[in-house]
Design a protein around this motif. Sequence first.
Motif, PDB file in Angstrom:
ATOM      1  N   LEU A   1       0.135  -3.111  -1.189  1.00  0.00           N
ATOM      2  CA  LEU A   1      -0.810  -2.192  -1.099  1.00  0.00           C
ATOM      3  C   LEU A   1      -1.648  -1.966   0.132  1.00  0.00           C
ATOM      4  CD1 LEU A   1      -1.541  -2.116  -5.002  1.00  0.00           C
ATOM      5  CD2 LEU A   1      -0.164  -0.299  -3.640  1.00  0.00           C
ATOM      6  N   SER A   2      -1.450  -2.954   1.233  1.00  0.00           N
ATOM      7  CA  SER A   2      -2.168  -2.438   2.311  1.00  0.00           C
ATOM      8  C   SER A   2      -1.618  -1.242   3.256  1.00  0.00           C
ATOM      9  CB  SER A   2      -2.315  -3.655   3.428  1.00  0.00           C
ATOM     10  OG  SER A   2      -0.934  -3.917   3.688  1.00  0.00           O
ATOM     11  N   GLY A   3      -0.618  -0.844   2.825  1.00  0.00           N
ATOM     12  CA  GLY A   3       0.125   0.347   3.356  1.00  0.00           C
ATOM     13  C   GLY A   3       0.738  -0.188   4.887  1.00  0.00           C
ATOM     14  N   LYS A   4       0.790  -1.420   5.154  1.00  0.00           N
ATOM     15  CA  LYS A   4       1.256  -2.030   6.420  1.00  0.00           C
ATOM     16  C   LYS A   4       2.570  -2.244   6.591  1.00  0.00           C
ATOM     17  CE  LYS A   4      -3.688  -2.992   7.461  1.00  0.00           C
ATOM     18  NZ  LYS A   4      -4.740  -3.959   7.652  1.00  0.00           N
ATOM     19  N   PHE A   5       3.321  -2.593   5.428  1.00  0.00           N
ATOM     20  CA  PHE A   5       4.716  -3.208   5.612  1.00  0.00           C
ATOM     21  C   PHE A   5       5.707  -1.779   5.662  1.00  0.00           C
ATOM     22  CE2 PHE A   5       2.553  -6.786   3.622  1.00  0.00           C
ATOM     23  CZ  PHE A   5       2.905  -7.546   4.245  1.00  0.00           C
ATOM     24  N   SER A   6       6.764  -2.090   6.176  1.00  0.00           N
ATOM     25  CA  SER A   6       7.836  -1.449   6.294  1.00  0.00           C
ATOM     26  C   SER A   6       9.245  -2.110   6.046  1.00  0.00           C
ATOM     27  CB  SER A   6       8.039  -0.572   7.661  1.00  0.00           C
ATOM     28  OG  SER A   6       8.338  -1.748   8.922  1.00  0.00           O
ATOM     29  N   ALA A   7      10.428  -1.556   5.995  1.00  0.00           N
ATOM     30  CA  ALA A   7      11.510  -2.256   5.766  1.00  0.00           C
ATOM     31  C   ALA A   7      11.854  -3.236   6.972  1.00  0.00           C
ATOM     32  CB  ALA A   7      12.561  -1.067   5.737  1.00  0.00           C
TER      33      ALA A   7
ATOM     34  N   PRO B   1      12.788  -3.384  -1.041  1.00  0.00           N
ATOM     35  CA  PRO B   1      12.567  -1.734  -0.812  1.00  0.00           C
ATOM     36  C   PRO B   1      12.152  -0.851  -1.990  1.00  0.00           C
ATOM     37  CG  PRO B   1      14.682  -2.926  -0.129  1.00  0.00           C
ATOM     38  CD  PRO B   1      13.914  -3.886  -0.824  1.00  0.00           C
ATOM     39  N   GLU B   2      12.471  -1.301  -3.065  1.00  0.00           N
ATOM     40  CA  GLU B   2      12.043  -0.521  -4.221  1.00  0.00           C
ATOM     41  C   GLU B   2      10.641  -0.535  -4.337  1.00  0.00           C
ATOM     42  OE1 GLU B   2      13.355  -4.284  -6.274  1.00  0.00           O
ATOM     43  OE2 GLU B   2      13.925  -3.385  -4.579  1.00  0.00           O
ATOM     44  N   THR B   3       9.862  -1.416  -3.946  1.00  0.00           N
ATOM     45  CA  THR B   3       8.512  -1.325  -4.141  1.00  0.00           C
ATOM     46  C   THR B   3       7.827  -0.791  -2.804  1.00  0.00           C
ATOM     47  OG1 THR B   3       8.750  -3.823  -5.079  1.00  0.00           O
ATOM     48  CG2 THR B   3       6.384  -2.645  -4.404  1.00  0.00           C
ATOM     49  N   LEU B   4       8.515  -0.825  -1.771  1.00  0.00           N
ATOM     50  CA  LEU B   4       8.052  -0.168  -0.590  1.00  0.00           C
ATOM     51  C   LEU B   4       8.157   1.588  -0.924  1.00  0.00           C
ATOM     52  CD1 LEU B   4       9.760  -1.775   2.398  1.00  0.00           C
ATOM     53  CD2 LEU B   4       7.404  -1.382   1.921  1.00  0.00           C
TER      54      LEU B   4
ATOM     55  N   ARG C   1      -9.445   7.876   2.433  1.00  0.00           N
ATOM     56  CA  ARG C   1      -9.408   6.503   2.352  1.00  0.00           C
ATOM     57  C   ARG C   1      -8.219   5.768   3.083  1.00  0.00           C
ATOM     58  NH1 ARG C   1     -10.975   8.693  -2.786  1.00  0.00           N
ATOM     59  NH2 ARG C   1     -12.332   7.441  -3.581  1.00  0.00           N
ATOM     60  N   THR C   2      -8.298   4.634   3.324  1.00  0.00           N
ATOM     61  CA  THR C   2      -6.885   3.860   3.941  1.00  0.00           C
ATOM     62  C   THR C   2      -6.273   3.723   2.536  1.00  0.00           C
ATOM     63  OG1 THR C   2      -7.982   1.654   3.629  1.00  0.00           O
ATOM     64  CG2 THR C   2      -8.266   3.094   5.793  1.00  0.00           C
ATOM     65  N   VAL C   3      -4.764   3.218   2.569  1.00  0.00           N
ATOM     66  CA  VAL C   3      -4.287   2.935   1.528  1.00  0.00           C
ATOM     67  C   VAL C   3      -4.940   1.902   0.972  1.00  0.00           C
ATOM     68  CG1 VAL C   3      -1.754   2.029   0.722  1.00  0.00           C
ATOM     69  CG2 VAL C   3      -2.250   3.696   2.493  1.00  0.00           C
ATOM     70  N   ALA C   4      -5.313   0.667   1.348  1.00  0.00           N
ATOM     71  CA  ALA C   4      -6.073  -0.406   0.776  1.00  0.00           C
ATOM     72  C   ALA C   4      -7.012   0.145  -0.025  1.00  0.00           C
ATOM     73  CB  ALA C   4      -6.238  -1.437   1.868  1.00  0.00           C
TER      74      ALA C   4
END
Length: 333
Positions: free
Chosen positions: A222-228, A255-258, A273-276
């Motif tokens: 939930l930091s919003g910084k991850f990708s596939a 992938p399903e969580t992303l 807000r940021t995603v975090a």
Amino acid sequence: MTMMDKRKLGPNGPKVGAVGMGCWAIGGHFTLDGRNDGWGQVDDAQSVRSIELALDLGASLFDTADAYGTGHSESILGSALKGRRDEVFVATKFGFTYDEGAKALVATDVSPSYIDWASGKSLKRLGMDHIDLYQIHVGDLSDDAADRAGEALESLVDKGRIRAWGWSTDNAASARRMLKYPHFAAVQQELSVLCDGKDMLALCAEADLASLNRSPLAMGMLSGKFSASSRLGKDDVRAAGHSWVRFFADGRPKPETLAVVEALRDLLTTGGRTVAQGALGWNLARSPHTVPIPGFKTEAQVRDNLGALEKGPLPAAVMAEISGILRAEPVDA
């Protein structure tokens, strides 16, 4: 901070900053069941700077454990808090035995004699004369073991070593049994947008317990910084193969969580807000008893996380929209 930025820790507890600081990552390398349980390499000087910054930005609750780096997190926290003890509420945990030289967790022990020994070691590493909140770190215990631990912890209160105690567990029925003890003040539960904890929150509301929220950013999802294409190093707990790491597999975000995080992105970033910050705002809106304790390794992460104090809880309408999306795409099963 205003009082709106603070939350009470238990029936008779003090008020602390509504977003605390989780000190697992700053413990550095250690293992559990032969697998890495740390978050990669750490810079101790940066950890100290991050803690000092957190204090300046309004954090006052710091949660650690003797297990984190087999004592290293406690030592770093104690070093950073020198001269500022009256500004902070320190929570630590016990219950995992460890080989400090090998940086390995070995077994579990919550016996009265071990609690007496472990609390003394934690106080020495922290450089403090008392622990504000001392928590059982082992999530599942027999009723007999839990009762003996509870009695031992009440004795530590009488001796002045601790002020209150709690339990890091997601079992609300087990936590309920501890209400008979006068200084049982808090539970530490997993709670995030991706993992609700309705039964425990109901208990906290009923008994006026504090709910410290571990993994409020779902171990970084939930930091919003991850990708596939994201890949974590083998020295990271999220790539170690632990069965309880559920949002990552083989060092990659699932992938399903992303997909769920992406579906929630616009709602979480409401109000600039940021995603975090949105994720932490969800925790703050979920219950007046919650105190999310996101982890950190850098000053940038501290600034991002504690920016949630200024932004505050997510609005009710946004919470309702998030609930609708999660009902359609559940992720906490």
